[in-house]
Design a protein around this motif. Structure first.
Motif, PDB file in Angstrom:
ATOM      1  N   VAL A  90       0.831  -1.204   0.000  1.00  0.00           N
ATOM      2  CA  VAL A  90       0.000   0.000   0.000  1.00  0.00           C
ATOM      3  C   VAL A  90       0.871   1.262   0.000  1.00  0.00           C
ATOM      4  N   VAL A  91       1.948   1.260   0.819  1.00  0.00           N
ATOM      5  CA  VAL A  91       2.798   2.446   0.940  1.00  0.00           C
ATOM      6  C   VAL A  91       3.509   2.767  -0.366  1.00  0.00           C
ATOM      7  N   PHE A  92       4.044   1.734  -1.022  1.00  0.00           N
ATOM      8  CA  PHE A  92       4.817   1.955  -2.251  1.00  0.00           C
ATOM      9  C   PHE A  92       3.967   1.834  -3.513  1.00  0.00           C
ATOM     10  N   ARG A  93       2.687   1.823  -3.347  1.00  0.00           N
ATOM     11  CA  ARG A  93       1.792   1.757  -4.496  1.00  0.00           C
ATOM     12  C   ARG A  93       1.791   3.111  -5.202  1.00  0.00           C
ATOM     13  N   VAL A  94       1.963   3.096  -6.521  1.00  0.00           N
ATOM     14  CA  VAL A  94       1.931   4.320  -7.322  1.00  0.00           C
ATOM     15  C   VAL A  94       0.502   4.520  -7.819  1.00  0.00           C
ATOM     16  N   PRO A  95      -0.146   5.615  -7.430  1.00  0.00           N
ATOM     17  CA  PRO A  95      -1.559   5.819  -7.814  1.00  0.00           C
ATOM     18  C   PRO A  95      -1.717   6.275  -9.260  1.00  0.00           C
ATOM     19  N   LEU A  96      -1.048   5.584 -10.152  1.00  0.00           N
ATOM     20  CA  LEU A  96      -1.098   5.939 -11.566  1.00  0.00           C
ATOM     21  C   LEU A  96      -0.838   4.694 -12.384  1.00  0.00           C
ATOM     22  N   GLU A  97      -1.598   4.538 -13.445  1.00  0.00           N
ATOM     23  CA  GLU A  97      -1.413   3.402 -14.343  1.00  0.00           C
ATOM     24  C   GLU A  97      -1.405   3.923 -15.775  1.00  0.00           C
ATOM     25  N   LEU A  98      -0.529   3.350 -16.602  1.00  0.00           N
ATOM     26  CA  LEU A  98      -0.377   3.805 -17.980  1.00  0.00           C
ATOM     27  C   LEU A  98      -0.333   2.603 -18.916  1.00  0.00           C
ATOM     28  N   ASP A  99      -1.215   2.633 -19.901  1.00  0.00           N
ATOM     29  CA  ASP A  99      -1.226   1.617 -20.957  1.00  0.00           C
ATOM     30  C   ASP A  99      -1.135   2.326 -22.303  1.00  0.00           C
ATOM     31  N   VAL A 100      -0.374   1.742 -23.208  1.00  0.00           N
ATOM     32  CA  VAL A 100      -0.195   2.306 -24.550  1.00  0.00           C
ATOM     33  C   VAL A 100      -0.722   1.301 -25.565  1.00  0.00           C
ATOM     34  N   VAL A 101      -1.600   1.761 -26.448  1.00  0.00           N
ATOM     35  CA  VAL A 101      -2.191   0.911 -27.477  1.00  0.00           C
ATOM     36  C   VAL A 101      -1.916   1.545 -28.833  1.00  0.00           C
ATOM     37  N   ARG A 102      -1.311   0.792 -29.736  1.00  0.00           N
ATOM     38  CA  ARG A 102      -1.043   1.290 -31.083  1.00  0.00           C
ATOM     39  C   ARG A 102      -2.317   1.280 -31.907  1.00  0.00           C
ATOM     40  N   ASP A 103      -2.360   2.163 -32.871  1.00  0.00           N
ATOM     41  CA  ASP A 103      -3.465   2.187 -33.814  1.00  0.00           C
ATOM     42  C   ASP A 103      -3.352   0.957 -34.710  1.00  0.00           C
ATOM     43  N   ARG A 104      -4.349   0.109 -34.651  1.00  0.00           N
ATOM     44  CA  ARG A 104      -4.279  -1.156 -35.383  1.00  0.00           C
ATOM     45  C   ARG A 104      -4.716  -1.018 -36.844  1.00  0.00           C
ATOM     46  N   ASN A 105      -5.339   0.092 -37.181  1.00  0.00           N
ATOM     47  CA  ASN A 105      -5.783   0.263 -38.571  1.00  0.00           C
ATOM     48  C   ASN A 105      -4.626   0.658 -39.495  1.00  0.00           C
ATOM     49  N   THR A 106      -3.682   1.449 -38.975  1.00  0.00           N
ATOM     50  CA  THR A 106      -2.554   1.905 -39.786  1.00  0.00           C
ATOM     51  C   THR A 106      -1.271   1.657 -39.019  1.00  0.00           C
ATOM     52  N   LEU A 107      -0.397   0.787 -39.550  1.00  0.00           N
ATOM     53  CA  LEU A 107       0.856   0.512 -38.850  1.00  0.00           C
ATOM     54  C   LEU A 107       1.750   1.751 -38.847  1.00  0.00           C
ATOM     55  N   TYR A 108       1.871   2.408 -40.009  1.00  0.00           N
ATOM     56  CA  TYR A 108       2.655   3.641 -40.099  1.00  0.00           C
ATOM     57  C   TYR A 108       2.181   4.404 -41.332  1.00  0.00           C
ATOM     58  N   ARG A 109       2.588   5.676 -41.427  1.00  0.00           N
ATOM     59  CA  ARG A 109       2.255   6.499 -42.580  1.00  0.00           C
ATOM     60  C   ARG A 109       3.341   7.568 -42.730  1.00  0.00           C
TER      61      ARG A 109
END
Length: 486
Positions: free
Chosen positions: A373-392
């Protein structure tokens, strides 16, 4: 065997020489007489429990009242303008005062459950089934229902007479009032319990005007009839046949575990006698065989038969026996909280290998829970790539990749976060540099990263995204993703 037989013969002769003694008779449970077609085997839920008063009963009532008040009060408390305890299963978010738990915080709940389990093991090893007798919700609600039963239908003897007589107006009114009181208590209990999982103020205001959701109504009705059935009808059946704790708790008992026990050496041989008669002159022990210890037992057992798994350590038989001993002028504690070793004349060892082991495990798990509980970071981050276009490729000839940052504010206060992308030289970050996320909410940020192909050494390279709270730089998360160029 021959010695035992000879000893028993001598004992019988000795008792018979002093005075004729009525040996203990089998305990009788008095179920109501059924009419034609009634059950041949009276169910256990027709045990008529006698009311008892004493120091143990007073302590049990005070503790039960405190726990009941805590149960009823907690969901109504507010913290920073919101319900202090809200276990929102549909949104997968548990709010406990200043702490918000998400599915990613499952380890905290796991530590919490393990701490509770080992605390129960330690308490059981030291003091037997005191959880069952003093704090278990099944026991607490059962005694509440029994209180209404006594107030409406009368004492144990009056209830027995009421059930034996045919149905009349008085019996119908009393039975109806009793079950109505049970249902009202069960309904209020169910509403409060469901209020831990939804907005309790909205639940109470909407339920009685028939505006609650089908889910809320369904759960309230389910828990209403579950409480009504468990505490009103099943009662000790839950403790003796359904609850798994009654089955495995014996594995934690030993000769130094405190249990509710009858002092056989002092009480036997038992038998009735006058108050002014010296029991030693009749060859009797202190037990007058009044059976009050059986009549007050919520599970209907005779504690004089020794330790039984049905005993929930409520201590009702202790108060009943102490009251009788006081009237007879005998010392109290013929039935008491004691240990098998003490009954055999030994000294009880509170801290032994088993209890020390459970204690150390409890301390270790508690420390892990606190650290998590003490060392818990109250933040979560997820990154999701755009699946329709790999690159442009944009007009400047830069390669672009599109991402979605899922920023979860696990605190209960709104936070402003800064966003950075690193990992490749001269990358161009296209998107908001700062975002504000409300407490306990998830914010999705679409961003684009553009890179000059000159700086790309491979078709697939790693890129880092960092989100940091403006108010506290220690609240920061970094997640890797891939940048695709061809």
């Amino acid at each position: 065997m021959q010695q035992d037989s000879q000893h028993n013969d001598e004992y019988t002769i000795q008792v018979q020489d002093k005075a004729p003694v009525d040996l203990a008779k089998p305990v009788k449970i008095h179920p109501p007489k059924g009419g034609k077609g009634a059950n041949q085997y009276p169910p256990n839920d027709r045990i008529y429990v006698r009311e008892v008063k004493g120091r143990v009963e007073t302590m049990r009532r005070l503790l039960g009242f405190a726990l009941m008040a805590l149960f009823l009060m907690l969901p109504w408390l507010t913290y920073q303008g919101e319900q202090a305890i809200l276990l929102n299963i549909f949104e997968q978010r548990f709010r406990i005062f200043g702490l918000t738990l998400w599915p990613q915080d499952l380890t905290i709940l796991a530590w919490l459950f393990m701490v509770a389990a080992f605390a129960l093991f330690l308490v059981t090893t030291l003091w037997g089934r005191v959880w069952c007798g003093f704090t278990c919700p099944q026991t607490t609600w059962t005694f509440i229902f029994m209180w209404f039963e006594r107030k409406i239908e009368g004492s144990r003897h009056q209830r027995m007479k009421l059930d034996q007589r045919p149905m009349d107006a008085d019996k119908f009114i009393r039975k109806t009032l009793k079950h109505l009181a049970w249902l009202l208590v069960a309904l209020f209990t169910a509403l409060t319990f469901v209020g831990y999982f939804t907005d309790i103020r909205a639940l109470f205001s909407e339920f009685f005007v028939l505006q609650s959701s089908a889910w809320a109504v369904g759960f309230v009705l389910f828990f209403t009839f579950a409480t009504y059935g468990n505490a009103g009808w099943m009662r000790e059946i839950m403790c003796t046949h359904i609850c798994p704790y009654a089955r495995f708790q014996s594995a934690m008992f030993d000769k130094d575990t405190f249990i509710v026990a009858y002092d056989e050496k002092r009480g036997e041989p038992r038998g009735p006698r006058g108050r002014k008669v010296e029991p030693s002159k009749l060859g009797l022990g202190d037990c007058i065989d009044c059976n009050l210890c059986v009549q007050v037992c919520p599970t209907g057992i005779d504690i004089r038969n020794g330790l039984q798994y049905e005993c929930i350590n409520c201590g009702a038989c202790i108060d009943a026996c102490d009251n009788v001993m006081e009237k007879m002028g005998y010392p109290k504690k013929l039935i008491s909280f004691t240990t098998e070793r003490r009954l055999q004349g030994g000294e009880t060892k509170v801290w032994r290998l088993k209890s020390v082991g459970y204690g150390l495990a409890l301390l270790a798990l508690g420390a892990l829970l606190v650290l998590d509980v003490v060392f818990r970071v109250p933040l979560e981050l997820d990154v999701v790539r755009d699946r329709n276009t790999l690159y442009r490729e944009n007009q400047q000839g830069f390669i672009e990749n599109v991402y979605q940052l899922r920023i979860m504010n696990k605190s209960q206060q709104a936070q402003v976060y800064s966003i950075h992308a690193t990992g490749i030289e001269d990358l161009e970050y296209i998107g908001p540099a700062q975002v504000e996320v409300a407490g306990g909410e998830v914010h999705i940020v679409p961003i684009t990263v553009a890179i000059d192909p000159y700086f790309l050494s491979a078709s697939l390279v790693e890129i880092n995204f960092t989100v940091t709270a403006e108010s506290d730089s220690r609240v920061s998360r970094q997640t890797q993703s891939n940048f695709i160029s061809r």
